[in-house]
Design a protein around this motif. Structure first.
Motif, PDB file in Angstrom:
ATOM      1  N   MET A   1      13.930   6.014   5.080  1.00  0.00           N
ATOM      2  CA  MET A   1      14.395   6.211   6.452  1.00  0.00           C
ATOM      3  C   MET A   1      13.535   5.339   7.346  1.00  0.00           C
ATOM      4  SD  MET A   1      15.284   9.644   8.635  1.00  0.00           S
ATOM      5  CE  MET A   1      13.732  10.492   8.288  1.00  0.00           C
ATOM      6  N   ILE A   2      14.175   4.412   8.058  1.00  0.00           N
ATOM      7  CA  ILE A   2      13.452   3.406   8.824  1.00  0.00           C
ATOM      8  C   ILE A   2      13.875   3.477  10.284  1.00  0.00           C
ATOM      9  CG2 ILE A   2      13.001   0.933   9.079  1.00  0.00           C
ATOM     10  CD1 ILE A   2      13.678   0.655   6.100  1.00  0.00           C
ATOM     11  N   ALA A   3      12.940   3.814  11.142  1.00  0.00           N
ATOM     12  CA  ALA A   3      13.206   3.852  12.578  1.00  0.00           C
ATOM     13  C   ALA A   3      13.079   2.440  13.130  1.00  0.00           C
ATOM     14  CB  ALA A   3      12.224   4.782  13.278  1.00  0.00           C
ATOM     15  N   THR A   4      14.073   2.021  13.899  1.00  0.00           N
ATOM     16  CA  THR A   4      14.042   0.668  14.452  1.00  0.00           C
ATOM     17  C   THR A   4      14.858   0.590  15.727  1.00  0.00           C
ATOM     18  OG1 THR A   4      14.484  -1.667  13.992  1.00  0.00           O
ATOM     19  CG2 THR A   4      16.015  -0.080  13.047  1.00  0.00           C
ATOM     20  N   HIS A   5      14.444  -0.307  16.627  1.00  0.00           N
ATOM     21  CA  HIS A   5      15.234  -0.637  17.799  1.00  0.00           C
ATOM     22  C   HIS A   5      16.007  -1.926  17.586  1.00  0.00           C
ATOM     23  CE1 HIS A   5      12.429   2.163  19.977  1.00  0.00           C
ATOM     24  NE2 HIS A   5      13.567   2.460  20.563  1.00  0.00           N
ATOM     25  N   ASN A   6      15.792  -2.556  16.439  1.00  0.00           N
ATOM     26  CA  ASN A   6      16.442  -3.826  16.129  1.00  0.00           C
ATOM     27  C   ASN A   6      17.844  -3.551  15.579  1.00  0.00           C
ATOM     28  OD1 ASN A   6      17.281  -6.251  14.803  1.00  0.00           O
ATOM     29  ND2 ASN A   6      15.161  -6.951  14.789  1.00  0.00           N
ATOM     30  N   VAL A   7      18.849  -3.768  16.407  1.00  0.00           N
ATOM     31  CA  VAL A   7      20.227  -3.436  16.028  1.00  0.00           C
ATOM     32  C   VAL A   7      20.690  -4.278  14.843  1.00  0.00           C
ATOM     33  CG1 VAL A   7      22.622  -3.373  16.817  1.00  0.00           C
ATOM     34  CG2 VAL A   7      20.781  -2.708  18.375  1.00  0.00           C
ATOM     35  N   GLU A   8      20.309  -5.551  14.810  1.00  0.00           N
ATOM     36  CA  GLU A   8      20.724  -6.418  13.703  1.00  0.00           C
ATOM     37  C   GLU A   8      20.177  -5.914  12.377  1.00  0.00           C
ATOM     38  OE1 GLU A   8      19.727 -10.442  14.471  1.00  0.00           O
ATOM     39  OE2 GLU A   8      21.073 -10.631  16.203  1.00  0.00           O
TER      40      GLU A   8
ATOM     41  N   ARG B   1       0.836  -1.205   0.000  1.00  0.00           N
ATOM     42  CA  ARG B   1       0.000   0.000   0.000  1.00  0.00           C
ATOM     43  C   ARG B   1       0.868   1.250   0.000  1.00  0.00           C
ATOM     44  NH1 ARG B   1      -3.688   0.829   5.155  1.00  0.00           N
ATOM     45  NH2 ARG B   1      -1.578   0.956   6.023  1.00  0.00           N
ATOM     46  N   ALA B   2       1.952   1.246   0.779  1.00  0.00           N
ATOM     47  CA  ALA B   2       2.842   2.406   0.833  1.00  0.00           C
ATOM     48  C   ALA B   2       3.515   2.664  -0.513  1.00  0.00           C
ATOM     49  CB  ALA B   2       3.898   2.204   1.919  1.00  0.00           C
ATOM     50  N   LEU B   3       3.728   1.596  -1.286  1.00  0.00           N
ATOM     51  CA  LEU B   3       4.415   1.728  -2.576  1.00  0.00           C
ATOM     52  C   LEU B   3       3.461   1.880  -3.748  1.00  0.00           C
ATOM     53  CD1 LEU B   3       7.148  -1.044  -2.159  1.00  0.00           C
ATOM     54  CD2 LEU B   3       7.311   1.375  -1.627  1.00  0.00           C
ATOM     55  N   ALA B   4       2.177   1.837  -3.476  1.00  0.00           N
ATOM     56  CA  ALA B   4       1.187   1.775  -4.560  1.00  0.00           C
ATOM     57  C   ALA B   4       1.295   2.933  -5.533  1.00  0.00           C
ATOM     58  CB  ALA B   4      -0.224   1.711  -3.971  1.00  0.00           C
ATOM     59  N   ASN B   5       1.552   4.137  -5.021  1.00  0.00           N
ATOM     60  CA  ASN B   5       1.609   5.321  -5.883  1.00  0.00           C
ATOM     61  C   ASN B   5       3.031   5.683  -6.295  1.00  0.00           C
ATOM     62  OD1 ASN B   5      -1.162   5.668  -5.968  1.00  0.00           O
ATOM     63  ND2 ASN B   5      -1.213   6.995  -4.174  1.00  0.00           N
ATOM     64  N   GLU B   6       3.939   4.710  -6.181  1.00  0.00           N
ATOM     65  CA  GLU B   6       5.337   4.876  -6.612  1.00  0.00           C
ATOM     66  C   GLU B   6       6.001   6.104  -5.991  1.00  0.00           C
ATOM     67  OE1 GLU B   6       5.832   3.585 -10.941  1.00  0.00           O
ATOM     68  OE2 GLU B   6       3.709   4.167 -10.868  1.00  0.00           O
ATOM     69  N   PRO B   7       6.044   6.168  -4.659  1.00  0.00           N
ATOM     70  CA  PRO B   7       6.633   7.325  -3.988  1.00  0.00           C
ATOM     71  C   PRO B   7       8.142   7.373  -4.175  1.00  0.00           C
ATOM     72  CG  PRO B   7       6.217   5.604  -2.398  1.00  0.00           C
ATOM     73  CD  PRO B   7       5.610   5.133  -3.693  1.00  0.00           C
ATOM     74  N   ARG B   8       8.719   8.549  -3.979  1.00  0.00           N
ATOM     75  CA  ARG B   8      10.168   8.695  -4.009  1.00  0.00           C
ATOM     76  C   ARG B   8      10.763   8.511  -2.621  1.00  0.00           C
ATOM     77  NH1 ARG B   8      12.530  11.024  -8.154  1.00  0.00           N
ATOM     78  NH2 ARG B   8      14.184   9.631  -7.472  1.00  0.00           N
ATOM     79  N   VAL B   9       9.945   8.681  -1.586  1.00  0.00           N
ATOM     80  CA  VAL B   9      10.424   8.611  -0.202  1.00  0.00           C
ATOM     81  C   VAL B   9       9.585   7.590   0.561  1.00  0.00           C
ATOM     82  CG1 VAL B   9      10.713   9.872   1.963  1.00  0.00           C
ATOM     83  CG2 VAL B   9      11.190  11.023  -0.218  1.00  0.00           C
ATOM     84  N   LEU B  10      10.259   6.706   1.309  1.00  0.00           N
ATOM     85  CA  LEU B  10       9.568   5.766   2.189  1.00  0.00           C
ATOM     86  C   LEU B  10       9.998   6.050   3.621  1.00  0.00           C
ATOM     87  CD1 LEU B  10       7.753   3.216   2.499  1.00  0.00           C
ATOM     88  CD2 LEU B  10       9.869   1.880   2.481  1.00  0.00           C
ATOM     89  N   LEU B  11       9.022   6.246   4.495  1.00  0.00           N
ATOM     90  CA  LEU B  11       9.278   6.471   5.912  1.00  0.00           C
ATOM     91  C   LEU B  11       8.609   5.350   6.698  1.00  0.00           C
ATOM     92  CD1 LEU B  11       8.525  10.302   5.964  1.00  0.00           C
ATOM     93  CD2 LEU B  11      10.777   9.226   5.871  1.00  0.00           C
ATOM     94  N   ALA B  12       9.363   4.711   7.568  1.00  0.00           N
ATOM     95  CA  ALA B  12       8.821   3.573   8.315  1.00  0.00           C
ATOM     96  C   ALA B  12       9.184   3.705   9.785  1.00  0.00           C
ATOM     97  CB  ALA B  12       9.364   2.262   7.749  1.00  0.00           C
ATOM     98  N   ASP B  13       8.198   3.520  10.648  1.00  0.00           N
ATOM     99  CA  ASP B  13       8.391   3.634  12.092  1.00  0.00           C
ATOM    100  C   ASP B  13       8.219   2.260  12.728  1.00  0.00           C
ATOM    101  OD1 ASP B  13       8.694   4.513  14.656  1.00  0.00           O
ATOM    102  OD2 ASP B  13       6.994   5.890  14.655  1.00  0.00           O
ATOM    103  N   GLU B  14       9.328   1.617  13.052  1.00  0.00           N
ATOM    104  CA  GLU B  14       9.323   0.270  13.650  1.00  0.00           C
ATOM    105  C   GLU B  14       8.463  -0.703  12.838  1.00  0.00           C
ATOM    106  OE1 GLU B  14      11.188  -0.695  16.050  1.00  0.00           O
ATOM    107  OE2 GLU B  14      11.868   1.173  16.960  1.00  0.00           O
ATOM    108  N   PRO B  15       8.725  -0.842  11.529  1.00  0.00           N
ATOM    109  CA  PRO B  15       7.825  -1.645  10.692  1.00  0.00           C
ATOM    110  C   PRO B  15       7.810  -3.130  11.018  1.00  0.00           C
ATOM    111  CG  PRO B  15       9.806  -1.069   9.487  1.00  0.00           C
ATOM    112  CD  PRO B  15       9.854  -0.285  10.768  1.00  0.00           C
TER     113      PRO B  15
END
Length: 225
Positions: free
Chosen positions: A201-208, A159-173
């Motif tokens: 830009m992807i926010a995450t607490h997962n260090v790996e 759904r996030a990619l449906a309109n072919e965006p140039r920027v993807l922002l993800a918060d703990e996906p």
């Protein structure tokens, strides 16, 4: 050299919250992310991570500084124009999928396209193609409640990619997923970003997972470290 798709220039943001002194959430933050690059945003709770993502995604405005997308300043846009940019140039993925429960997977991925004016047949075709790409060809007609957590999040990516965006922002996906599902979903995300040339830009607490991205940006007390 790849072009910078997203540039955050000297962003500062404060809130009063009814207290005598302001709380400085962001302090002169600058970030540039180029085409095909995946940047990890790592921050402790309360460090300004969500505020930074909201400003980058034009859901909030900075007190100072500017956001550039495709080399265009977002500072002086009207609310209508900012909404249009969010619809066409920015994709959002959150920790919880936020899919519409009464609609099937293919309908959830088609809806943003229809809102942008794409015809039903074309929107449906692209939705089916995206879902097939993330391994959900046999689940396109299932509603969210009939999908596993990992499958729901893959639909959210589509759904996030449906309109072919140039920027993807993800918060703990992958925050709500078990380790195996998280790794599988993340593999798909990396492939999609690389293939489409988005800036992510992807926010995450997962260090790996953070260590598998192109860069790690650390935000502490509103500042980059």
């Amino acid at each position: 050299m790849s072009e910078d798709i997203l540039r955050l220039i000297n962003l500062s943001k404060s809130y009063n919250l009814g207290k005598p002194s302001e709380i400085h959430v962001l302090k002169d933050v600058s970030i540039a992310i180029c085409s095909g690059e995946v940047v990890a945003l790592v921050a402790p709770s309360g460090a300004g991570k969500s505020t930074l993502l909201h400003i980058a995604g034009l859901l909030d405005t900075p007190d100072k500084g500017d956001v550039f997308i495709n080399d265009h300043s977002m500072n002086n846009l009207s609310d209508h124009s900012r909404t249009a940019v969010r619809r066409t140039d920015i994709g959002f993925v959150y920790q919880f999928h936020h899919l519409l429960p009464e609609f099937s997977a293919v309908e959830n991925v088609s809806l943003p396209q229809r809102a942008m004016g794409r015809g039903h047949a074309d929107a449906h075709e692209r939705a089916v193609s995206l879902l097939g790409r993330v391994g959900l060809s046999d689940r396109v007609h299932n509603r969210p409640a009939e999908l596993s957590g990992g499958e729901q999040q893959r639909v959210a990516f589509c759904r996030a990619l449906a309109n072919e965006p140039r920027v993807l922002l993800a918060d703990e996906p992958t925050g709500n997923l078990d380790p195996a599902s998280a790794e599988h979903v993340f593999d798909i995300l990396l492939e999609l970003v690389t293939d489409t040339g988005m800036a992510a830009m992807i926010a995450t607490h997962n260090v790996e997972l953070a260590c598998r991205m192109n860069r790690i940006i650390r935000l502490e007390n509103g500042q980059l470290t």
